[in-house]
Design a protein around this motif. Structure first.
Motif, PDB file in Angstrom:
ATOM      1  N   ASN A  24      70.288  47.639  57.634  1.00 44.07           N
ATOM      2  CA  ASN A  24      70.756  47.189  56.750  1.00 44.07           C
ATOM      3  C   ASN A  24      72.054  46.355  56.544  1.00 44.07           C
ATOM      4  OD1 ASN A  24      68.490  48.292  55.127  1.00 44.07           O
ATOM      5  ND2 ASN A  24      68.576  50.563  56.284  1.00 44.07           N
ATOM      6  N   VAL A  25      71.660  45.359  55.920  1.00 45.85           N
ATOM      7  CA  VAL A  25      72.815  44.876  54.883  1.00 45.85           C
ATOM      8  C   VAL A  25      73.425  45.492  53.782  1.00 45.85           C
ATOM      9  CG1 VAL A  25      74.064  42.764  54.730  1.00 45.85           C
ATOM     10  CG2 VAL A  25      72.017  42.686  55.730  1.00 45.85           C
ATOM     11  N   GLN A  26      74.657  46.338  54.317  1.00 41.00           N
ATOM     12  CA  GLN A  26      75.425  46.693  53.324  1.00 41.00           C
ATOM     13  C   GLN A  26      75.956  46.467  52.192  1.00 41.00           C
ATOM     14  OE1 GLN A  26      74.447  50.003  52.591  1.00 41.00           O
ATOM     15  NE2 GLN A  26      73.113  50.637  54.336  1.00 41.00           N
ATOM     16  N   ALA A  27      77.071  45.066  53.315  1.00 44.03           N
ATOM     17  CA  ALA A  27      78.089  44.561  52.445  1.00 44.03           C
ATOM     18  C   ALA A  27      77.826  43.153  52.588  1.00 44.03           C
ATOM     19  CB  ALA A  27      78.847  44.786  52.533  1.00 44.03           C
ATOM     20  N   SER A  28      78.279  41.736  51.887  1.00 45.50           N
ATOM     21  CA  SER A  28      77.777  40.389  52.515  1.00 45.50           C
ATOM     22  C   SER A  28      79.303  40.091  51.879  1.00 45.50           C
ATOM     23  CB  SER A  28      76.227  39.702  51.565  1.00 45.50           C
ATOM     24  OG  SER A  28      76.535  38.619  52.591  1.00 45.50           O
ATOM     25  N   PRO A  29      80.452  39.498  52.423  1.00 47.86           N
ATOM     26  CA  PRO A  29      81.560  38.859  51.724  1.00 47.86           C
ATOM     27  C   PRO A  29      80.860  37.041  52.593  1.00 47.86           C
ATOM     28  CG  PRO A  29      82.492  41.191  53.106  1.00 47.86           C
ATOM     29  CD  PRO A  29      80.416  40.800  53.228  1.00 47.86           C
ATOM     30  N   GLY A  30      81.169  36.560  51.744  1.00 42.67           N
ATOM     31  CA  GLY A  30      81.612  34.944  52.123  1.00 42.67           C
ATOM     32  C   GLY A  30      81.027  34.433  50.588  1.00 42.67           C
ATOM     33  N   THR A  31      80.743  32.928  50.231  1.00 39.62           N
ATOM     34  CA  THR A  31      81.527  31.966  49.451  1.00 39.62           C
ATOM     35  C   THR A  31      80.313  32.665  48.931  1.00 39.62           C
ATOM     36  OG1 THR A  31      81.157  30.604  51.505  1.00 39.62           O
ATOM     37  CG2 THR A  31      81.153  29.852  49.228  1.00 39.62           C
ATOM     38  N   ARG A  32      79.623  33.172  49.226  1.00 40.00           N
ATOM     39  CA  ARG A  32      78.271  33.740  48.005  1.00 40.00           C
ATOM     40  C   ARG A  32      78.576  34.553  46.899  1.00 40.00           C
ATOM     41  NH1 ARG A  32      74.498  37.346  47.145  1.00 40.00           N
ATOM     42  NH2 ARG A  32      74.951  38.684  49.561  1.00 40.00           N
TER      43      ARG A  32
ATOM     44  N   ILE B  74      78.775  43.069  62.538  1.00 37.19           N
ATOM     45  CA  ILE B  74      78.995  41.822  61.505  1.00 37.19           C
ATOM     46  C   ILE B  74      78.563  40.565  62.371  1.00 37.19           C
ATOM     47  CG2 ILE B  74      81.122  40.626  61.094  1.00 37.19           C
ATOM     48  CD1 ILE B  74      83.150  43.011  60.414  1.00 37.19           C
ATOM     49  N   ILE B  75      78.084  39.978  61.443  1.00 42.04           N
ATOM     50  CA  ILE B  75      77.512  38.632  61.781  1.00 42.04           C
ATOM     51  C   ILE B  75      78.461  37.991  61.341  1.00 42.04           C
ATOM     52  CG2 ILE B  75      75.351  37.431  63.220  1.00 42.04           C
ATOM     53  CD1 ILE B  75      74.098  40.357  62.816  1.00 42.04           C
ATOM     54  N   GLY B  76      78.788  36.987  61.206  1.00 39.81           N
ATOM     55  CA  GLY B  76      79.942  36.231  61.202  1.00 39.81           C
ATOM     56  C   GLY B  76      78.553  34.551  61.128  1.00 39.81           C
ATOM     57  N   ARG B  77      79.074  34.402  60.375  1.00 39.76           N
ATOM     58  CA  ARG B  77      78.918  32.473  60.428  1.00 39.76           C
ATOM     59  C   ARG B  77      79.163  31.037  60.334  1.00 39.76           C
ATOM     60  NH1 ARG B  77      74.237  35.507  59.298  1.00 39.76           N
ATOM     61  NH2 ARG B  77      72.282  35.739  61.251  1.00 39.76           N
ATOM     62  N   ILE B  78      79.862  30.589  59.867  1.00 45.31           N
ATOM     63  CA  ILE B  78      80.609  29.416  60.364  1.00 45.31           C
ATOM     64  C   ILE B  78      80.187  28.451  59.620  1.00 45.31           C
ATOM     65  CG2 ILE B  78      83.301  28.566  59.138  1.00 45.31           C
ATOM     66  CD1 ILE B  78      84.275  31.184  61.168  1.00 45.31           C
ATOM     67  N   GLN B  79      80.330  27.442  58.497  1.00 45.99           N
ATOM     68  CA  GLN B  79      79.777  25.877  58.446  1.00 45.99           C
ATOM     69  C   GLN B  79      80.657  25.176  59.312  1.00 45.99           C
ATOM     70  OE1 GLN B  79      79.444  24.616  54.870  1.00 45.99           O
ATOM     71  NE2 GLN B  79      79.031  21.689  55.496  1.00 45.99           N
ATOM     72  N   VAL B  80      79.455  24.277  60.415  1.00 45.19           N
ATOM     73  CA  VAL B  80      80.495  22.938  61.308  1.00 45.19           C
ATOM     74  C   VAL B  80      79.460  22.500  60.952  1.00 45.19           C
ATOM     75  CG1 VAL B  80      78.741  23.973  63.314  1.00 45.19           C
ATOM     76  CG2 VAL B  80      80.803  22.718  63.382  1.00 45.19           C
TER      77      VAL B  80
ATOM     78  N   TYR C 280      81.299  26.689  53.765  1.00 48.18           N
ATOM     79  CA  TYR C 280      80.408  27.858  53.708  1.00 48.18           C
ATOM     80  C   TYR C 280      80.306  29.005  54.392  1.00 48.18           C
ATOM     81  CZ  TYR C 280      75.885  30.700  52.672  1.00 48.18           C
ATOM     82  OH  TYR C 280      75.199  31.792  52.542  1.00 48.18           O
ATOM     83  N   TYR C 281      80.879  30.264  54.166  1.00 47.66           N
ATOM     84  CA  TYR C 281      80.257  31.188  55.385  1.00 47.66           C
ATOM     85  C   TYR C 281      80.053  32.777  55.125  1.00 47.66           C
ATOM     86  CZ  TYR C 281      84.271  33.935  53.467  1.00 47.66           C
ATOM     87  OH  TYR C 281      84.942  34.825  52.338  1.00 47.66           O
ATOM     88  N   LEU C 282      79.337  33.364  55.879  1.00 43.71           N
ATOM     89  CA  LEU C 282      78.995  34.291  55.329  1.00 43.71           C
ATOM     90  C   LEU C 282      79.845  36.033  56.447  1.00 43.71           C
ATOM     91  CD1 LEU C 282      75.065  34.668  55.525  1.00 43.71           C
ATOM     92  CD2 LEU C 282      76.425  32.924  56.077  1.00 43.71           C
ATOM     93  N   LEU C 283      79.681  36.954  55.998  1.00 43.50           N
ATOM     94  CA  LEU C 283      80.219  38.004  57.430  1.00 43.50           C
ATOM     95  C   LEU C 283      79.490  39.277  57.043  1.00 43.50           C
ATOM     96  CD1 LEU C 283      84.277  36.954  57.106  1.00 43.50           C
ATOM     97  CD2 LEU C 283      82.564  37.080  59.027  1.00 43.50           C
ATOM     98  N   PRO C 284      78.210  38.704  56.971  1.00 41.29           N
ATOM     99  CA  PRO C 284      77.228  40.610  56.806  1.00 41.29           C
ATOM    100  C   PRO C 284      77.535  41.270  57.585  1.00 41.29           C
ATOM    101  CG  PRO C 284      75.880  38.492  57.256  1.00 41.29           C
ATOM    102  CD  PRO C 284      77.094  38.203  57.602  1.00 41.29           C
ATOM    103  N   ILE C 285      78.069  42.876  56.891  1.00 39.75           N
ATOM    104  CA  ILE C 285      78.007  44.105  57.645  1.00 39.75           C
ATOM    105  C   ILE C 285      76.834  45.334  57.577  1.00 39.75           C
ATOM    106  CG2 ILE C 285      79.087  45.768  57.942  1.00 39.75           C
ATOM    107  CD1 ILE C 285      80.933  44.359  55.643  1.00 39.75           C
TER     108      ILE C 285
END
Length: 472
Positions: free
Chosen positions: A136-144, A181-187, A125-130
């Protein structure tokens, strides 16, 4: 991310930069000195501008380095990777996270688009909200939003850019040239760090003009020794004088790029002498107007520095409504910027928190506690969930097994499918150790439940965590 961060040396949520500026041109006359500014308008101007100033302070603290430092700081348009999990000695940010590794980047696309390479994430699972500069979160590329990732590219473009992108490159057009961008990657624990770190190194950004080349980001030579370092963002802004605050605002990235929905408010503020592009010099105003602006600052802070949680349910506070996208709710936007800068969309992650048990008593490790989920109460998520322990200052609690959180998929369920988490200072024994969340020897504490890609039942409030109970 869960919680309000000091984003300089670490990020989870997490992590930091800002200050300086200027006054009015002598030849221009400030409209507020003609019409007079009302206290209400002055407070509104502070509240409206606060989120952008928070991002700017964070940006300055996070980018004022020559090259990425591996601790959450990197120059503009470069990813700052945190390839480590914090422990009880870490105090770089409150409510640190051991579920994901962060990759953060402050961007400026005023000159040209920035192309982001996203490597193969496999089943993680990961997310890269921009975020734009207004948070404001304008886009949220990621698993969801995109499904399992096996590598792709996207471009961040500014509001005034018009052109074409290479085939296969997604476009995310932002309303401000600057942002985060505040990216998070599951560890999955300390042993998984090398694998995630290798993924982080493949997460790169390059200007569009360098697309298809072996691009090496330049060293940052535009360093500012007067910019803040290691400051808690909210406290730093709180201690600014009104003029320092406005100087900072007018020197911030994208301060003169309001959003279309802001027009009505900006028209009101313009009548009171405030605009996002004309510097406010309090010394040039009448004594009455200057005092109004000065007196409005603490009044605005009292509105901004408020609790972002709603009404507790079973002792848990879950700030959900309006998170991540704020529209014209400027009060909510400012409160979240102060208490949880960089908040996710609820659809990506929700973080219920509590300091009390089900009876409203402060959680304290002088007695043991149990969090019991019946089989039909297990947190409904599409990714994963965890429960983290913090002391009253928001830091991890030292314990014999160096465990600061428990993950849902790693705990042992009861024969009937229910789940018990043992929250206590003493080891509950081999039979229950996998479900043990160590508490301090004798002290108050609080808990944070992280729900990644929560089900709609969590987002709409149909599901809430059960209350923590004292162990029998």
């Amino acid at each position: 991310m869960s919680s309000r961060s000091r984003q300089g040396k670490a990020i989870a949520a997490l992590i930091i930069s800002a200050m300086v500026a200027v006054g009015m041109t002598a030849c221009s006359k400030n409209p507020s000195s003609e019409a007079g500014v009302s206290a209400d308008a002055a407070v509104k101007a502070y509240v409206y501008s606060y989120p952008l100033v928070s991002v700017e302070v964070t940006r300055r603290q996070s980018t004022n380095v020559r090259q990425p430092d591996g601790r959450g700081a990197a120059p503009m348009n470069q990813f700052a990777n945190m390839a480590f999990l914090p422990d009880a000695s870490f105090n770089g940010v409150v409510r640190a996270n051991v579920d994901t590794l962060y990759s953060s980047m402050f961007y400026d696309v005023s000159k040209e688009p920035l192309v982001i390479n996203v490597p193969d994430m496999g089943d993680r699972y990961y997310l890269l909200p921009i975020l734009d500069m207004w948070t404001n979160v304008q886009a949220s590329p990621g698993t969801r939003t995109l499904g399992p990732s096996h590598g792709y590219q996207f471009a961040i473009t500014g509001p005034n850019w018009h052109g074409s992108l290479p085939d296969g490159v997604r476009e995310y057009k932002m309303p401000t040239d600057g942002g985060w961008i505040i990216g998070r990657i599951q560890v999955n624990g300390p042993e998984d760090i090398p694998a995630v770190a290798a993924i982080q190194q493949q997460l790169t950004a390059a200007p569009l003009s360098a697309y298809g080349t072996a691009y090496t980001p330049p060293e940052n030579t535009d360093l500012h020794p007067d910019w803040p370092q290691g400051q808690e963002v909210g406290a730093y802004i709180h201690n600014l004088t009104p003029q320092q605050y406005w100087d900072l605002y007018y020197s911030s990235l994208s301060h003169n790029q309001p959003l279309p929905a802001d027009k009505d408010l900006l028209d009101q503020l313009a009548k009171a002498g405030w605009t996002p592009d004309k510097k406010l010099d309090l010394a040039s105003l009448s004594d009455s107007d200057r005092k109004t602006w000065e007196n409005a600052w603490p009044k605005a802070l009292s509105k901004i520095e408020a609790n972002m949680g709603g009404k507790p349910v079973n002792g848990w506070n879950s700030a959900v409504s309006g998170m991540g996208t704020y529209g014209t709710d400027y009060d909510q936007r400012a409160v979240v910027a102060h208490g949880g800068l960089g908040a996710n969309l609820p659809e990506d992650a929700i973080y219920p928190n509590t300091q009390t048990d089900a009876d409203g008593t402060q959680l304290n490790s002088d007695r043991g506690h149990v969090l019991h989920f019946t089989a039909d109460q297990i947190p409904p998520v599409h990714a994963f969930w965890s429960l983290t322990m913090y002391n009253q200052k928001g830091y991890f609690v030292a314990n014999p097994v160096n465990r600061y959180a428990v993950r849902g998929e790693r705990m042992q369920r009861n024969p009937d499918g229910s789940l018990d988490i043992y929250i206590q200072s003493q080891n509950p024994g081999p039979e229950h150790e996998s479900n043990w969340l160590p508490a301090p020897d004798s002290a108050d504490f609080n808990l944070l439940l992280r729900l990644y890609w929560p089900d709609t039942k969590v987002v709409d409030g149909t599901w809430n965590p059960p209350g923590v109970k004292a162990a029998s």
